[in-house]
Scaffold this motif. Structure first.
Motif, PDB file in Angstrom:
ATOM      1  N   HIS A 142      -4.972 -30.407  -3.943  1.00 21.10           N
ATOM      2  CA  HIS A 142      -4.311 -29.165  -3.514  1.00 21.10           C
ATOM      3  C   HIS A 142      -4.403 -28.100  -4.613  1.00 21.10           C
ATOM      4  CE1 HIS A 142      -1.048 -26.909  -1.364  1.00 21.10           C
ATOM      5  NE2 HIS A 142      -0.830 -26.455  -2.585  1.00 21.10           N
ATOM      6  N   GLU A 151      -6.527 -24.546  -4.779  1.00 18.10           N
ATOM      7  CA  GLU A 151      -5.854 -23.249  -4.973  1.00 18.10           C
ATOM      8  C   GLU A 151      -6.547 -22.442  -6.066  1.00 18.10           C
ATOM      9  OE1 GLU A 151      -1.734 -24.085  -5.786  1.00 18.10           O
ATOM     10  OE2 GLU A 151      -1.195 -23.863  -3.664  1.00 18.10           O
ATOM     11  N   HIS A 186      -1.944 -21.116  -1.146  1.00 13.17           N
ATOM     12  CA  HIS A 186      -1.170 -22.312  -0.825  1.00 13.17           C
ATOM     13  C   HIS A 186      -1.445 -22.801   0.597  1.00 13.17           C
ATOM     14  CE1 HIS A 186       2.097 -25.196  -1.031  1.00 13.17           C
ATOM     15  NE2 HIS A 186       2.570 -24.710   0.100  1.00 13.17           N
ATOM     16  N   HIS A 224      -0.360 -20.858  -9.533  1.00 13.32           N
ATOM     17  CA  HIS A 224       1.100 -20.643  -9.568  1.00 13.32           C
ATOM     18  C   HIS A 224       1.679 -21.142 -10.878  1.00 13.32           C
ATOM     19  CE1 HIS A 224       0.203 -21.490  -5.224  1.00 13.32           C
ATOM     20  NE2 HIS A 224       0.748 -20.299  -5.145  1.00 13.32           N
ATOM     21  N   ASP A 242       6.074 -21.557  -5.128  1.00 16.31           N
ATOM     22  CA  ASP A 242       5.016 -21.250  -4.152  1.00 16.31           C
ATOM     23  C   ASP A 242       5.508 -21.308  -2.701  1.00 16.31           C
ATOM     24  OD1 ASP A 242       5.264 -23.907  -3.661  1.00 16.31           O
ATOM     25  OD2 ASP A 242       3.223 -24.463  -4.139  1.00 16.31           O
TER      26      ASP A 242
HETATM   27 ZN   LIG Z   1       0.398 -24.842  -3.236  1.00 17.75          ZN
END
Ligand SMILES: [Zn+2]
Ligand SMILES: [Zn+2]
Length: 225
Positions: A81, A85, A100, A130, A165
């Motif tokens: 993930h 991003e 996200h 983030h 986020d």
């Molecule tokens: Zn995320």
């Protein structure tokens, strides 16, 4: 059953959510249901399934906790993930408030080879856009000593480590005004009763709300005097 591909998206999402909520303790069905926006009954059903797969330790009274194996898979999904991003932001020019959502979908489909290619392309990054730490392939995660900006005393200098986020509108706003990870911010003054906070960033003063400041995480820098 060794590879993630045979675990459904839903299983991966549950493991990720439990990891995020467990914080060294156990998590209740209610907490999971609330976070994922599903019914308590569906959570219970899934927890029984995860338990039969040895991915969680589940006790209907005490709650649930990931097993070592469950945690390993959760960290792998989180790693994918966060790498996605960063890739979207750095290589494809995505805005911070869009990465996200895209990563939540793509994280379930990329192979370890693809993740490795992203890692190499981006120079073995430690943090996502983030400011979340990216777990290593071995499942190690870097701990950052951070506090919400709303808790910092006036007069202190800080550097932004992470933004929450969960609120994409807020992320868009923070990116627009330049409050993003690695940026230095000092707290000038704070109003009482959780009122607005005056900050200085890039030689300009700004006033932000207490609630917004609670979603910006910072590391307090040592005082100069
Ligand atoms: Zn995320
Ligand atoms: Zn992130």
């Amino acid at each position: 059953m060794k590879k993630n591909q045979v675990l459904t998206q839903s299983v991966q999402d549950y493991l990720k959510t439990i990891y995020k909520l467990q914080d060294d303790g156990t998590v209740s069905t209610t907490e999971i249901a609330k976070d994922m926006g599903v019914s308590g009954a569906s959570v219970t059903g899934m927890l029984k399934r995860l338990s039969s797969m040895s991915l969680v330790d589940y006790n209907s009274y005490k709650g649930v906790k990931l097993t070592t194996r469950g945690e390993r898979i959760a960290l792998e999904v989180i790693r994918h993930h966060r790498l996605i991003e960063l890739y979207l932001k750095e290589e494809l020019g995505y805005k911070l408030d869009r990465v996200h959502e895209e990563a939540c979908k793509l994280e379930h489909f990329i192979s370890e080879e693809f993740a490795e290619k992203i890692t190499n392309k981006l120079g073995n990054p430690k943090f996502d856009p983030h400011g979340h730490p990216i777990p290593t392939k071995e499942g190690k995660i870097h701990f950052v000593n951070e506090v919400p900006l709303s808790e910092v005393e006036a007069g202190k200098e800080t550097v932004i480590t992470r933004l929450s986020d969960t609120d994409q509108k807020l992320l868009g706003y923070l990116e627009e005004i330049g409050l993003i990870p690695n940026v230095k911010v000092s707290v000038i003054s704070k109003s009482p009763f959780n009122g607005p906070i005056s900050i200085k960033h890039a030689d300009t003063e700004k006033v932000i709300g207490y609630e917004v400041a609670g979603k910006i995480f910072v590391e307090v820098l040592p005082s100069k005097n």
